[in-house]
Motif scaffolding. Structure first.
Motif, PDB file in Angstrom:
ATOM      1  N   HIS A  32     -23.700  38.576 -91.760  1.00  0.00           N
ATOM      2  CA  HIS A  32     -21.823  38.399 -92.878  1.00  0.00           C
ATOM      3  C   HIS A  32     -20.997  38.828 -92.397  1.00  0.00           C
ATOM      4  O   HIS A  32     -20.063  38.098 -92.550  1.00  0.00           O
ATOM      5  CB  HIS A  32     -22.275  38.153 -93.736  1.00  0.00           C
ATOM      6  CG  HIS A  32     -23.137  37.151 -94.217  1.00  0.00           C
ATOM      7  ND1 HIS A  32     -24.935  37.130 -94.427  1.00  0.00           N
ATOM      8  CD2 HIS A  32     -23.877  35.574 -94.677  1.00  0.00           C
ATOM      9  CE1 HIS A  32     -25.904  36.766 -94.830  1.00  0.00           C
ATOM     10  NE2 HIS A  32     -24.876  35.942 -95.245  1.00  0.00           N
ATOM     11  N   VAL A  33     -21.138  40.071 -92.406  1.00  0.00           N
ATOM     12  CA  VAL A  33     -19.843  41.376 -92.345  1.00  0.00           C
ATOM     13  C   VAL A  33     -19.137  40.418 -91.062  1.00  0.00           C
ATOM     14  O   VAL A  33     -17.971  40.318 -90.806  1.00  0.00           O
ATOM     15  CB  VAL A  33     -19.588  42.655 -92.261  1.00  0.00           C
ATOM     16  CG1 VAL A  33     -18.882  42.964 -91.745  1.00  0.00           C
ATOM     17  CG2 VAL A  33     -20.656  42.958 -93.481  1.00  0.00           C
ATOM     18  N   VAL A  34     -19.407  40.258 -89.838  1.00  0.00           N
ATOM     19  CA  VAL A  34     -18.907  40.190 -88.752  1.00  0.00           C
ATOM     20  C   VAL A  34     -18.253  38.881 -88.394  1.00  0.00           C
ATOM     21  O   VAL A  34     -17.384  38.786 -87.661  1.00  0.00           O
ATOM     22  CB  VAL A  34     -20.232  40.413 -87.267  1.00  0.00           C
ATOM     23  CG1 VAL A  34     -20.125  42.203 -86.852  1.00  0.00           C
ATOM     24  CG2 VAL A  34     -21.014  39.816 -87.056  1.00  0.00           C
ATOM     25  N   GLU A  35     -18.985  37.871 -89.296  1.00  0.00           N
ATOM     26  CA  GLU A  35     -18.577  36.595 -89.997  1.00  0.00           C
ATOM     27  C   GLU A  35     -16.744  36.047 -89.843  1.00  0.00           C
ATOM     28  O   GLU A  35     -16.366  35.441 -89.511  1.00  0.00           O
ATOM     29  CB  GLU A  35     -19.585  35.842 -90.300  1.00  0.00           C
ATOM     30  CG  GLU A  35     -21.096  35.684 -89.694  1.00  0.00           C
ATOM     31  CD  GLU A  35     -21.931  34.472 -90.689  1.00  0.00           C
ATOM     32  OE1 GLU A  35     -21.607  34.505 -91.755  1.00  0.00           O
ATOM     33  OE2 GLU A  35     -23.034  34.408 -90.516  1.00  0.00           O
ATOM     34  N   GLN A  36     -16.714  37.582 -90.436  1.00  0.00           N
ATOM     35  CA  GLN A  36     -15.258  37.651 -91.449  1.00  0.00           C
ATOM     36  C   GLN A  36     -14.619  38.081 -90.450  1.00  0.00           C
ATOM     37  O   GLN A  36     -13.145  38.732 -90.989  1.00  0.00           O
ATOM     38  CB  GLN A  36     -15.915  38.089 -93.292  1.00  0.00           C
ATOM     39  CG  GLN A  36     -16.271  37.204 -93.911  1.00  0.00           C
ATOM     40  CD  GLN A  36     -15.483  35.665 -93.656  1.00  0.00           C
ATOM     41  OE1 GLN A  36     -14.315  35.472 -94.249  1.00  0.00           O
ATOM     42  NE2 GLN A  36     -16.432  34.499 -94.219  1.00  0.00           N
ATOM     43  N   TYR A  37     -14.867  39.449 -89.884  1.00  0.00           N
ATOM     44  CA  TYR A  37     -14.524  40.955 -89.269  1.00  0.00           C
ATOM     45  C   TYR A  37     -14.258  40.822 -88.207  1.00  0.00           C
ATOM     46  O   TYR A  37     -15.769  40.607 -87.773  1.00  0.00           O
ATOM     47  CB  TYR A  37     -14.589  41.794 -90.792  1.00  0.00           C
ATOM     48  CG  TYR A  37     -14.058  41.561 -91.729  1.00  0.00           C
ATOM     49  CD1 TYR A  37     -13.051  41.493 -92.208  1.00  0.00           C
ATOM     50  CD2 TYR A  37     -15.589  41.739 -92.471  1.00  0.00           C
ATOM     51  CE1 TYR A  37     -12.722  41.532 -93.899  1.00  0.00           C
ATOM     52  CE2 TYR A  37     -14.966  41.083 -93.735  1.00  0.00           C
ATOM     53  CZ  TYR A  37     -13.744  41.123 -95.135  1.00  0.00           C
ATOM     54  OH  TYR A  37     -13.278  41.042 -95.881  1.00  0.00           O
TER      55      TYR A  37
END
Length: 92
Positions: A32-37
């Motif tokens: 999920h983190v790399v979807e946003q950042y």
């Protein structure tokens, strides 16, 4: 970003361990983190002040776009990891 209380998944790699400086750097590469950042890196550093150990976190990130919020929702995760570090050191 998932709402508060929702489970998220993130995979990280330990990018650097510096035992002399007592720091570990993690980089997110999936979830999920790399979807946003575009980039998300967290460094934990343990410092001694007298008999006290201080746990310092540094978070470096680059948002995918300007609509992505700052990663304040991950502060609880860092607090939980800090408590685990503290429990580990108390039991040593």
């Amino acid at each position: 970003m998932a709402g508060e209380g929702q489970e998220e998944v993130v995979k990280v790699v330990v990018e650097d361990i510096d035992e002399e400086k007592r720091l570990v750097t993690f980089r997110a590469f999936e979830g999920h983190v790399v979807e946003q950042y575009k980039a998300f890196k967290a460094t934990v550093h343990i410092e001694n002040e007298g008999e006290n150990n201080l746990v310092l976190w540094t978070i470096e990130y680059e948002k995918q776009n300007e609509d992505v919020p700052d990663p304040f929702s991950y502060l609880q995760l860092f607090l939980n990891v800090t408590k685990d570090i503290d429990a580990h050191h108390v039991n040593q």
